[in-house]
Design a protein around this motif. Sequence first.
Motif, PDB file in Angstrom:
ATOM      1  N   GLU A 178       0.925  -1.214   0.070  1.00  0.00           N
ATOM      2  CA  GLU A 178       0.234  -0.062   0.247  1.00  0.00           C
ATOM      3  C   GLU A 178       0.951   1.275   0.100  1.00  0.00           C
ATOM      4  O   GLU A 178       0.556   2.172  -0.724  1.00  0.00           O
ATOM      5  CB  GLU A 178      -1.033  -0.102   1.321  1.00  0.00           C
TER       6      GLU A 178
ATOM      7  N   PHE B  56      -6.389   5.404   2.426  1.00  0.00           N
ATOM      8  CA  PHE B  56      -5.683   4.027   2.564  1.00  0.00           C
ATOM      9  C   PHE B  56      -6.465   2.962   2.974  1.00  0.00           C
ATOM     10  O   PHE B  56      -7.652   3.283   3.657  1.00  0.00           O
ATOM     11  CB  PHE B  56      -4.326   4.263   3.168  1.00  0.00           C
ATOM     12  N   SER B  57      -6.096   1.745   2.738  1.00  0.00           N
ATOM     13  CA  SER B  57      -6.810   0.578   3.183  1.00  0.00           C
ATOM     14  C   SER B  57      -6.920   0.705   4.531  1.00  0.00           C
ATOM     15  O   SER B  57      -8.196   0.430   5.102  1.00  0.00           O
ATOM     16  CB  SER B  57      -6.210  -0.505   2.612  1.00  0.00           C
TER      17      SER B  57
END
Length: 558
Positions: free
Chosen positions: A484, A523-524
Amino acid sequence: MSIRTFMCLRKYSSETKTSKFFTTPIYYVNANPHIGHLYSSIIADAAQRWQRLYQKGADVKFSTGTDEHGSKIQRAANKNDTSPLEYCNRISSQFQRLANEFDVDYTDFIRTTCNEHKKTVELFWKAIENRGHFYLSGYEGWYSVQDETFLSNSQLKQKQENDGTESYISAESGHPVEWTTEQNYMFKLSNFRNDLEYWINRNEKVIRPKKFQRILLDLLNQEDGLHDLSVSRPTSRVQWGIPVPGDPSQTVYVWLDALVNYLTVSGYGRDETTFQKYWPPEVHVIGKDILKFHGIYWPAFLMAANLEPPKSLFCHSHWTVDSEKMSKSKGNVVCPFERATTYTTDGLRYFLLREGVAHSDGNYSDTKILRILNSELADTLGNLLNRCCSPTLNPRQTFPAIESSAFDNVSSLEVTKKLIESVTQLPEICRIHYDDLNFYKVADAVMETLHAANLFFESLKPWVLAKSPETQKDLDVVLHVTLETLRATGILLQPLVPNISKNLLDKINVEEGRRYFTDLGSFSWTRNDFIGIPLREQRDVLFRRILLEDETKKAKKL
Ligand code: MSP
């Protein structure tokens, strides 16, 4: 009309415009491209790429090209036993090759010898003439043939020749000057002094960096004032140029001719829709040696023709080689094509944008470039991706999906917190630096985040986690968080190193339509949405380490 009235009357549609126009200078065809030329081009390219990255669907015009008229070119062609046009074709194609090979993603390549440009120069000349800003006058003064310009007394320096005689040279370029008398068209530059001052001070973005704004203001305020400018040359002296409309005994001054390239590209007088869309230019990228032409003459010409001056000039300093000015006579000219065979085109782009600061000269050295590329592109970035994709750590070849609970275990660690904080802040930090065209600060910030990612990776020892099925979930978290981070840095590095970023984003399977700044909005871990995607099958060496000469020899022996 003063520019104050001019500015007030004109609707500032451009402030909200989504169409933007970026430019490089157009290059003289009297010598082959070197890294100084490449530097101007990649600054402008990174600026326009940033615009397109930041604003999905941005409509950008981006021009570059070659400056082909003038006695310098005429002489170079004679020296090479060829016609001026053939000579121009040959060298212009080298500049085209430079742009193509180094991914300078232009929409327009302009050559001042093309017909459209000649017509634009004629139209622009007439616009200024009709508004009464030209007059014919006998002119005498100190003229530098090499710089193709008249110089005032304050721009001269005395030089002692070997035989004891004294002569004058240009204080700026060091080129000799000679006293010249001729009939010229003159431009009433002095009438624009106050308007120029107003434009230069309009906001802090008009002339960047600030140092160059001060230089321009000093030029406006120098003791002997702003002189009117000679804008034509007798055809007897300069044949290789555009004739003055209605007076073929005179040739248009090469700098006026060259500056008009920006109008030619914008469709001025030819295509009103395009012109309305893109004028005035968002930013002209220029080197410090051509500041006066772009920061004084050009806006004054535009105001004289009742056109808006550019929104901003971004002026960069120069590259020296081992602290000396690059020059053919010193034999120290750095050829970008040749250097790219060792460093790759992205490698050279990265070095110039990472090491170059606009406000002061940079020094090119092969030792420095090798060190930076190996440590930043090969080790810090490339090696991290390699490790995430290695068959031992990642046998399923995925950007793995993870469960929130597994993430929670790892996220409480100090190294994870530091990395997540760094990635989360990175887009905004880069946005600020990109907006100021401070590319070295972008690279610095990205590298800082990647260092945090490398530290995270090392500290969590994924090679140990990979050994037991019980720690598979923790291993997946390490891979996920690192990948990521790589997604974020890959997106943000696109304007600087388009090929490396593309390979990185391809490898981790980021769709083409999801490589924009807005795709870094979350972001995740902030979405709590840890989905997985397969990695793409393709080679994952982003940047091959460059071996030192003796390492190469050793490798060959093995
Ligand atoms: N033809 C004019 C520009 C006309 S624009 C309307 C010209 N051409 S040039 O080929 O001499 O330079 C083009 C660009 O290369 C300029 O921005 C200049 O500053 C840049 N460089 C030339 N030598 C350089 C270095 N040594 N270092 C960095 N950039 C330098 O001027």
